[in-house]
Motif scaffolding. Sequence first.
Motif, PDB file in Angstrom:
ATOM      1  N   ALA A 109       0.820  -1.207   0.000  1.00 51.85           N
ATOM      2  CA  ALA A 109       0.000   0.000   0.000  1.00 51.85           C
ATOM      3  C   ALA A 109       0.854   1.257   0.000  1.00 51.85           C
ATOM      4  CB  ALA A 109      -0.933  -0.004   1.203  1.00 51.85           C
ATOM      5  N   PHE A 110       2.158   1.114   0.246  1.00 54.35           N
ATOM      6  CA  PHE A 110       3.061   2.260   0.204  1.00 54.35           C
ATOM      7  C   PHE A 110       3.568   2.526  -1.215  1.00 54.35           C
ATOM      8  CE2 PHE A 110       7.074   4.512   0.890  1.00 54.35           C
ATOM      9  CZ  PHE A 110       6.710   5.448   1.851  1.00 54.35           C
ATOM     10  N   LYS A 111       3.388   1.605  -2.131  1.00 57.59           N
ATOM     11  CA  LYS A 111       3.982   1.709  -3.466  1.00 57.59           C
ATOM     12  C   LYS A 111       3.523   2.914  -4.288  1.00 57.59           C
ATOM     13  CE  LYS A 111       4.995  -3.213  -4.004  1.00 57.59           C
ATOM     14  NZ  LYS A 111       4.644  -4.489  -4.676  1.00 57.59           N
ATOM     15  N   PRO A 112       2.265   3.421  -4.109  1.00 59.54           N
ATOM     16  CA  PRO A 112       1.895   4.600  -4.894  1.00 59.54           C
ATOM     17  C   PRO A 112       2.841   5.780  -4.707  1.00 59.54           C
ATOM     18  CG  PRO A 112      -0.066   3.597  -4.011  1.00 59.54           C
ATOM     19  CD  PRO A 112       1.089   2.858  -3.413  1.00 59.54           C
ATOM     20  N   PHE A 113       3.419   5.918  -3.523  1.00 61.55           N
ATOM     21  CA  PHE A 113       4.361   7.024  -3.313  1.00 61.55           C
ATOM     22  C   PHE A 113       5.658   6.778  -4.079  1.00 61.55           C
ATOM     23  CE2 PHE A 113       1.967   6.403   0.760  1.00 61.55           C
ATOM     24  CZ  PHE A 113       1.041   7.410   0.541  1.00 61.55           C
ATOM     25  N   VAL A 114       6.040   5.505  -4.200  1.00 62.52           N
ATOM     26  CA  VAL A 114       7.222   5.158  -4.987  1.00 62.52           C
ATOM     27  C   VAL A 114       6.979   5.464  -6.466  1.00 62.52           C
ATOM     28  CG1 VAL A 114       8.798   3.317  -5.649  1.00 62.52           C
ATOM     29  CG2 VAL A 114       7.845   3.373  -3.318  1.00 62.52           C
ATOM     30  N   TYR A 115       5.822   5.068  -6.965  1.00 67.26           N
ATOM     31  CA  TYR A 115       5.513   5.285  -8.376  1.00 67.26           C
ATOM     32  C   TYR A 115       5.324   6.770  -8.680  1.00 67.26           C
ATOM     33  CZ  TYR A 115       5.163   0.379  -9.627  1.00 67.26           C
ATOM     34  OH  TYR A 115       5.463  -0.940  -9.910  1.00 67.26           O
ATOM     35  N   LEU A 116       4.730   7.527  -7.749  1.00 65.78           N
ATOM     36  CA  LEU A 116       4.595   8.966  -7.968  1.00 65.78           C
ATOM     37  C   LEU A 116       5.976   9.617  -8.034  1.00 65.78           C
ATOM     38  CD1 LEU A 116       2.942  11.535  -8.249  1.00 65.78           C
ATOM     39  CD2 LEU A 116       2.737  11.602  -5.741  1.00 65.78           C
ATOM     40  N   ALA A 117       6.885   9.196  -7.152  1.00 65.59           N
ATOM     41  CA  ALA A 117       8.256   9.731  -7.208  1.00 65.59           C
ATOM     42  C   ALA A 117       8.918   9.387  -8.534  1.00 65.59           C
ATOM     43  CB  ALA A 117       9.067   9.172  -6.041  1.00 65.59           C
ATOM     44  N   ALA A 118       8.627   8.199  -9.059  1.00 67.03           N
ATOM     45  CA  ALA A 118       9.194   7.812 -10.353  1.00 67.03           C
ATOM     46  C   ALA A 118       8.631   8.668 -11.474  1.00 67.03           C
ATOM     47  CB  ALA A 118       8.914   6.340 -10.614  1.00 67.03           C
TER      48      ALA A 118
END
Length: 740
Positions: free
Chosen positions: A450-459
Amino acid sequence: MAQGSSRGGRKQPRLGAGSGVLDMRLTPADRPTGGAVKRPAAKTTKSRPRTASGGKPATPKRTAGSSPPKGPQGPRGGGGRRRKPVRKGRKTRRIGLGRLVRRGAYWSAVLGIWAVIAVVGVLGYYAAHLPPTSEWQVPQRPPNVRIVSADGTLMANRGDTGGEAVRLEQLPPYLPQAVIAIEDRRFRSHPGLDPIGLARAMVTNLTSGRLVQGGSTLTQQLAKNLFLQPDRTLKRKVQEAILAIWLEATYSKDEILEMYLNRVYFGAGAYGVDAAARRYFGKSARMVNLAEAATIAGLLKAPSRYAPTRNPDLADERAGTVLMAMAEEGYITAAEARDAIAAPTRVVTHHTSASENYVADWVMDLLPGYVGAIDQDITVSTTIDLGQQIVAEDALRRALAEDGAKRGVKQGAVVTLDGSGAVKALVGGRDYATSQFNRAVNAHRQPGSAFKPFVYLAALESGLTPDTVRVDEPIRFGKWAPRNYSKSYQGPVTLARALALSLNTVAARLAHEVGPRHVIRTARRLGITSPLAANLSLSLGTSEVTPLEIAAAYVPFSNGGYGVVPHVIRSIRGSDGTLLYSRTGGGPGRVIEPGLLASMNAMMADTLTIGTGRKAQLTDRPAGGKTGTSQDFRDGWFIGYTGSLTTAVWLGNDDNSPTKRATGGSLPAKIWKEVMSAAHQGLPVAGLPGVRTHPLQVAKPTTAVPVPASRDQAEGDPERRRLAPMEGGSRSLLDRIFGG
């Protein structure tokens, strides 16, 4: 030595005339009268009482050293006067009884005087330990915090009392009458102390051999509650009596009765009749009926023993006793008493377990930061929608009851926010009565994927797009080698597909490319406040967060890219209606650029249509979200949103033990769908920000999702729950949604 000489004029005893024997007989001069009676001549013949034959008894001859003769002439006879014998008979008995009565009255008066002196002394001694009367004043009743939902419905009372202060004229007359009838029948006539009641109690206790009744009046009980410690000592009882008399001299009977009704303890943390009515019947004391009023009055003897929530049979029996006492005093008729006894009382059983208590506790934690010290009754208006609150609580409880054991899950939390960050529903656990720990606000758990959206937004912020391709394959970073949940690999995939399928290797690769610190800055900007470790495993959600903060961090995806501050308090007013606080302002402003927001929402929507969150797909509107499962299946998450609302669901165990392979796409997704389906009833369909076209797959389920009736229907309380926004409760709501 000369016989008649003496030193210093002292006379020496003389011997009898030629007898040689010392004369030790008492003479009239030796008596206390000092010789007022003349001493008879030595040769005078004494009179003697005659014998029965008329003769005179012989005078015994006294020898030297013998005792004087007994009788009227003896030492107690008096100077020669003969005492007549008292004749036995009726007159003698009359004289003896009169003397006994006179002596009894005398000693009674003496003892009474000494008793009064002793009582006054005791009163004075213990009164001296009280403060000066000039400093005596009734302490202020502890303030009550009334916490209401967005539509003004009471959710909880907080503070030391648990209820509001009510005026005597606001109560139904039979409520104070019930208290007077069972506790202090002479309340309206006694001056604070009731000697009759005290004497009756003493007799009853002595005859029974144990403490059965108390002689304290309502005024004495109030004095004890206001000023004294509840210890059983003579000092306390004396001071209680003194203060009771002072209260009666200072306040009217109605004022004393009102203070008593608002302060006396009724058990279960309820102080005052309003708190008791809400605790046991889920309504204000203004609304109780006759049977409920009798039950409340009956609690005063022993709150724990006669609590209707613990011993309903004893409570009913005690209420019957109260009703009969009211009939004896003329407050009600015998027919009214019989009808009230026959009428069943509906006791609230969910009061201590209802999820609104989590909200109330959170509000109390926040209040000092808004108004400082609380010195008056206040009303806190919250953002909570009771309809959504009920559905969220029921959905969580039912899911855990049906599948919790099978999945090895014991606890959960649900949080729903609107686009401004206002909390519309917050469930901090399975059952508040069992555990008061608020997991929605205070539980820090690993969010997993559930934390991955922040990773993808940073990408995306680093220049990548949803169509950027990365290879899903085994990968190693130093000693760390992330693996996919499925243990399989997809090969080359787009970022959109990688997010939808929650591929761990791609998320770790992206975090390595943009750097963990960039990911942390992105998460902070959106609303994550918990500590985050700057390592690559952060991309898989190894740093802990709370359900509330991660739900707030997802809100920008739903509201157009604007950050929010999650809040539950809208306004605070004093007891007189004065506005003490009103929420103004918003959040930190835009936190996601519009173009990137559209890309993120398109990818997050795929999670519900083709990805791991398919069980959460809504049938009537587009939504986006993300599943999350932490290491060893310790936590299961689903966090998703529509254009109107955002909801986070967490399941796990308080001891952080692993579940039985409970993933975010299973129970959490199921709960999320039920909560969001009910919450959107009546709301217009809104698309996800930036996503103009999105395939919407609408498929009616074969069976409607069962939702329990609302609590006001279950508990029969018209005041506690009002589901006006839901028009008929959550069951008909879902029936309309699903066509069932």
